[in-house]
Enzyme design. Structure first.
Site, PDB file in Angstrom:
ATOM      1  N   GLY A  12       0.815  -1.219   0.000  1.00 26.37           N
ATOM      2  CA  GLY A  12       0.000   0.000   0.000  1.00 26.37           C
ATOM      3  C   GLY A  12       0.840   1.256   0.000  1.00 26.37           C
ATOM      4  N   GLY A  15      -0.687   4.911  -0.500  1.00 20.60           N
ATOM      5  CA  GLY A  15      -1.678   5.422   0.448  1.00 20.60           C
ATOM      6  C   GLY A  15      -1.096   6.458   1.388  1.00 20.60           C
ATOM      7  N   THR A  88      -2.208  -3.317  10.150  1.00 23.57           N
ATOM      8  CA  THR A  88      -3.627  -3.339   9.790  1.00 23.57           C
ATOM      9  C   THR A  88      -4.471  -3.707  11.005  1.00 23.57           C
ATOM     10  OG1 THR A  88      -3.081  -3.984   7.533  1.00 23.57           O
ATOM     11  CG2 THR A  88      -5.321  -4.429   8.276  1.00 23.57           C
ATOM     12  N   PRO A 112      -1.626  -2.836  16.761  1.00 25.58           N
ATOM     13  CA  PRO A 112      -2.580  -1.820  16.320  1.00 25.58           C
ATOM     14  C   PRO A 112      -2.002  -0.415  16.369  1.00 25.58           C
ATOM     15  CG  PRO A 112      -3.051  -2.454  18.564  1.00 25.58           C
ATOM     16  CD  PRO A 112      -1.948  -3.359  18.095  1.00 25.58           C
ATOM     17  N   PHE A 114       1.996   1.767  16.635  1.00 22.21           N
ATOM     18  CA  PHE A 114       3.451   1.702  16.685  1.00 22.21           C
ATOM     19  C   PHE A 114       4.073   2.885  17.427  1.00 22.21           C
ATOM     20  CE2 PHE A 114       2.378  -1.334  13.507  1.00 22.21           C
ATOM     21  CZ  PHE A 114       3.368  -2.302  13.603  1.00 22.21           C
ATOM     22  N   HIS A 145     -10.989   9.571  16.065  1.00 22.76           N
ATOM     23  CA  HIS A 145     -10.157   9.556  14.873  1.00 22.76           C
ATOM     24  C   HIS A 145     -10.825  10.364  13.757  1.00 22.76           C
ATOM     25  CE1 HIS A 145      -8.253   6.107  16.860  1.00 22.76           C
ATOM     26  NE2 HIS A 145      -7.232   6.324  16.062  1.00 22.76           N
ATOM     27  N   HIS A 146     -10.103  10.513  12.670  1.00 23.20           N
ATOM     28  CA  HIS A 146     -10.596  11.220  11.489  1.00 23.20           C
ATOM     29  C   HIS A 146     -11.832  10.518  10.928  1.00 23.20           C
ATOM     30  CE1 HIS A 146      -8.627   8.009   9.134  1.00 23.20           C
ATOM     31  NE2 HIS A 146      -7.667   8.129  10.036  1.00 23.20           N
ATOM     32  N   LYS A 149     -11.852   6.976   8.963  1.00 23.69           N
ATOM     33  CA  LYS A 149     -11.449   5.707   9.555  1.00 23.69           C
ATOM     34  C   LYS A 149     -12.587   4.695   9.481  1.00 23.69           C
ATOM     35  CE  LYS A 149      -9.113   3.663  13.537  1.00 23.69           C
ATOM     36  NZ  LYS A 149      -8.061   3.076  12.686  1.00 23.69           N
ATOM     37  N   GLY A 155      -8.444  -0.201  16.636  1.00 24.89           N
ATOM     38  CA  GLY A 155      -7.619  -1.287  17.144  1.00 24.89           C
ATOM     39  C   GLY A 155      -6.888  -0.907  18.410  1.00 24.89           C
ATOM     40  N   THR A 156      -6.476   0.357  18.498  1.00 25.97           N
ATOM     41  CA  THR A 156      -5.771   0.814  19.697  1.00 25.97           C
ATOM     42  C   THR A 156      -6.701   0.843  20.905  1.00 25.97           C
ATOM     43  OG1 THR A 156      -4.227   2.125  18.373  1.00 25.97           O
ATOM     44  CG2 THR A 156      -4.435   2.702  20.701  1.00 25.97           C
TER      45      THR A 156
END
Length: 256
Positions: A12, A15, A88, A112, A114, A145-146, A149, A155-156
């Protein structure tokens, strides 16, 4: 192997995250190239027709694509014995099994998030979950989030919930309550609430609240730039390249 000789492939690559990952990979190692739906890659980066071709020319692949690609990517990377950094989120049990199967052949680091800060928050969440009695302290997670999403809760947010649940000695699936599920009614002892908000272009904001009748403890992390995820993923990829087959998380990389 010297980090500057390691070839990093980006699934990807065209992206929003892929561009950041490519820039961070070029700064820290060799950018092998990437795959993309558009059939294009950032200037100067080789484009590969599929994940199998990319894996063959890479020493490690970073993947922030989509849950629907997880099983195919797991199979391709296991076939080529290429280490896999997976960022992902939003995948289900079948994808989880594919990840575990790949990890029996190659090193896989799945996370989820980093960010170093988020992973420290996860550590604290587990410790607080263990220290604060669930009958006295309600646990609530609020994330935003934005608006683009796809998965909700994030995931976090679910990772934070799992950390609290682990501290309490229970499975998150048995105690989680999400507003997205249409849940109504009062909170019961031990439930972990998760609220997902969406709007604008917020990169990522997560707050964990432990609230009792006489006090409240809160842990909050705000991400201001997507590059923080990319730099963390590239550093994790360089570490993962030297690891044996197995399933790893950011705690392993950060030695938490």
């Amino acid at each position: 192997m010297n980090a500057m000789t390691i070839r990093i492939g980006i699934a990807g690559i065209s992206g929003r995250m892929g561009v950041y990952l490519a820039e961070e990979a070029m700064a820290a190692a060799i950018l092998a190239g990437g795959t993309s739906r558009s059939g294009a890659a950032p200037a100067g980066a080789p484009h590969y027709p599929d994940i199998l071709a990319l894996a063959r020319d890479s020493d490690v692949v970073i993947d922030f694509t989509h849950a629907s690609a997880v099983r195919a990517h797991a199979q391709a990377l296991a076939e080529t014995e290429t280490p896999w950094v997976l960022g992902t989120t939003g995948y289900g049990p079948e994808e989880e099994e594919a990840i575990r199967a790949a990890a029996r052949v190659i090193p896989v680091l799945a996370s989820p998030n980093f960010c170093t800060g988020v992973n420290l928050l996860l550590l604290l969440a587990e410790k607080l979950g263990a220290a604060l009695p669930p009958r006295q302290y309600d646990a609530e997670i609020v994330e935003m989030h934005h608006r683009q999403k796809v998965d909700a809760p994030s995931g976090t947010a679910l990772a934070i919930g799992r950390a609290v649940a682990a501290g309490r000695g229970v499975a998150l699936e048995d105690v989680v309550v999400s507003g997205r599920d249409g849940h109504t009614g009062p909170r019961r002892d031990g439930e972990i609430g998760v609220s997902a908000l969406r709007g604008g272009q917020i990169i990522g904001s997560h707050t964990l609240l432990f609230t009792a009748g006489d006090e409240q403890i809160s842990l909050t992390h705000h991400a201001f730039d997507r590059r923080v995820f990319a730099s963390g993923a590239v550093r994790a990829a360089l570490w993962l390249h030297a690891q044996p087959a197995g399933l790893y998380g950011m705690r392993d990389f950060l030695r938490l």
